[in-house]
Design an enzyme around this catalytic site. Structure first.
Site, mmCIF file in Angstrom:
data_model
loop_
_atom_site.group_PDB
_atom_site.id
_atom_site.type_symbol
_atom_site.label_atom_id
_atom_site.label_comp_id
_atom_site.label_asym_id
_atom_site.label_seq_id
_atom_site.Cartn_x
_atom_site.Cartn_y
_atom_site.Cartn_z
ATOM 1 N N HIS A 115 0.809 -1.212 0.000
ATOM 2 C CA HIS A 115 0.000 0.000 0.000
ATOM 3 C C HIS A 115 0.849 1.272 0.000
ATOM 4 C CE1 HIS A 115 0.386 -0.143 4.497
ATOM 5 N NE2 HIS A 115 0.488 1.152 4.300
ATOM 6 N N ASP A 145 -0.123 -7.407 1.270
ATOM 7 C CA ASP A 145 0.390 -6.076 1.526
ATOM 8 C C ASP A 145 1.910 -6.052 1.636
ATOM 9 O OD1 ASP A 145 0.085 -3.351 1.761
ATOM 10 O OD2 ASP A 145 -0.056 -3.380 3.945
ATOM 11 N N GLY A 221 3.082 6.675 7.795
ATOM 12 C CA GLY A 221 4.481 6.820 7.428
ATOM 13 C C GLY A 221 5.305 5.680 7.976
ATOM 14 N N ASN A 222 4.798 5.008 9.012
ATOM 15 C CA ASN A 222 5.490 3.856 9.583
ATOM 16 C C ASN A 222 5.329 2.613 8.706
ATOM 17 O OD1 ASN A 222 4.935 5.074 12.779
ATOM 18 N ND2 ASN A 222 6.892 4.204 12.198
ATOM 19 N N SER A 223 4.365 2.650 7.839
ATOM 20 C CA SER A 223 4.094 1.481 7.003
ATOM 21 C C SER A 223 5.348 1.005 6.293
ATOM 22 C CB SER A 223 3.038 1.806 5.967
ATOM 23 O OG SER A 223 1.798 2.010 6.568
ATOM 24 N N LEU A 278 -4.190 -0.085 -15.920
ATOM 25 C CA LEU A 278 -5.158 0.704 -16.676
ATOM 26 C C LEU A 278 -5.130 2.169 -16.265
ATOM 27 C CD1 LEU A 278 -7.462 0.882 -18.708
ATOM 28 C CD2 LEU A 278 -9.030 0.120 -16.893
ATOM 29 N N GLY A 279 -5.103 2.433 -14.954
ATOM 30 C CA GLY A 279 -5.011 3.818 -14.490
ATOM 31 C C GLY A 279 -6.331 4.434 -14.099
ATOM 32 N N VAL A 280 -7.262 3.624 -13.586
ATOM 33 C CA VAL A 280 -8.537 4.165 -13.123
ATOM 34 C C VAL A 280 -8.828 3.680 -11.711
ATOM 35 C CG1 VAL A 280 -9.546 4.285 -15.430
ATOM 36 C CG2 VAL A 280 -9.878 2.214 -14.045
#
Length: 377
Positions: A115, A145, A221-223, A278-280
């Site tokens: 993510h 993830d 931000g820790n992700s 695709l970009g949607v």
């Protein structure tokens, strides 16, 4: 991080040096968008040998009465923690995100959360010495993830020591290090304990099981940052928080991640640089409010309503618009947003597809040449 119920995302509009983005339901600790930071650090101590039932040369903090040696732990762990910066194009402009990564190979391999980098048009990392380098996507497993990136033309890196999550117990001390809130400078360090094990959290996109719960502070931000044991070994990858709770964070156990790292290095990720993009952003028509459907004159009872078209992507170049409803792709019926994802993932970048849409109540077909996931087109 992934934020549960009120889910704080990890990507946010580029406006200030520190940015974050948002994720759908659970706040993934290491997500990079709505300002994320990573956490990683553990106190270096001698511990009780649980497997043999014998005392080793080291003793736990409680047994010895000694303080957790954070400074020693940091000297060991910090060189292996990096800050991850991403850029993502959207219909409302350029978005930037920030997360954390853990070095898992001196040849430039860095582990982070999917993510944090999923959908990014570019990725950069800041190393422990302060230098910044471009990174490329090696591959990722969105359902877990987990993503692996690699520094381009960078120096030899210092890999983190990966421990084992199989023997951790509730009450064990842990340290987290990460780019919390993208505050800049050196990563933030927080300390806590293992609050629970084998937790399950769910977002609209994924379900994560077997997680480590900790009260060590984890923030956006820790992700992608590491959760460390007292010997400075990585026992988890920080990934989520519950947004309206206090001191409840979650990490993916490292024993579940190790085999994924090997798979990714061999090019076997669910998403790779050759994967189609695709970009949607879409929503299933049956979950969209009637007022929105009326706004775009949608008459279709099933399909995927386009709510965002990322500039410069295959969708943008082909003329797809916000408000279009995708009803078929290459003749395959689309009933929901999940169908769009599944069909696109079955293709490679460069493939040409036919997208049937409903626009303002009229059906039409558009030919699209698919782009790549990391590269923005």
């Amino acid at each position: 991080p992934i934020s549960l119920p009120p889910l704080p995302g990890d990507r946010a509009p580029v406006a200030s040096p520190a940015r974050s983005a948002s994720l759908p339901t659970v706040v993934v600790v290491a997500l990079a968008s709505a300002l994320l930071a990573a956490l990683l650090t553990a106190g270096l101590l001698q511990v009780f040998d649980r497997d043999s039932g014998q005392r080793g040369t080291a003793r736990s903090t409680l047994e010895s009465g000694a303080a957790l040696d954070i400074q020693t732990l940091l000297r060991k762990a910090q060189p292996s923690v990096v800050t991850v910066h991403t850029d993502t194009a959207s219909s409302s402009g350029l978005y930037g995100g920030a997360g954390t990564g853990v070095v898992v190979g001196e040849d430039g391999y860095i582990l982070t959360n999917w993510h944090v980098i999923g959908g990014a048009s570019s990725v950069r990392v800041t190393l422990h010495d302060g230098t910044e380098h471009e990174a490329t996507l090696v591959g990722g497993f969105p359902n877990d993830d987990i993503a692996l990136i690699r520094v381009v033309d960078g120096p030899s890196l210092v890999p983190a020591e990966l421990g084992s999550s199989s023997s951790i117990q509730v009450g064990d001390e842990v340290v987290a290090i990460g780019n919390a809130l993208n505050l800049g400078g050196t990563p933030s360090v927080t300390r806590g304990i293992v609050s629970a094990t084998d937790r399950t959290i769910q977002t609209p996109e994924i379900t994560l099981r077997g997680l480590i719960q900790t009260d060590a502070a984890i923030n956006p931000g820790n992700s992608g940052g590491p959760l460390l044991d007292v010997q400075g070994r990585v026992i988890g990858i920080n990934t989520a928080i519950i947004s309206d709770a206090q001191n409840i964070g979650f990490a993916i156990p490292i024993d579940a991640v190790k085999p994924l790292i090997d798979e990714l290095k061999q090019g076997r990720g669910m998403i790779t640089p050759s994967s189609a993009f695709l970009g949607v952003v879409t929503e299933s028509v049956n979950s969209v409010p009637d007022a929105v459907l009326d706004q775009y004159d949608v008459s279709a009872s099933n399909g995927a309503l386009i709510t965002e078209v990322q500039p410069g992507t295959a969708a943008d170049r082909s003329g797809l618009r916000i408000g279009d409803v995708i009803t078929r792709i290459d003749g395959q019926r689309v009933r929901s947003r999940e169908d769009v994802l599944a069909i696109i993932r079955s293709h490679d970048a460069g493939d040409e597809i036919t997208v049937e849409i409903e626009r303002a109540g009229r059906k039409t077909e558009i030919t699209v040449e698919l782009g790549s996931r990391l590269g923005g087109n």
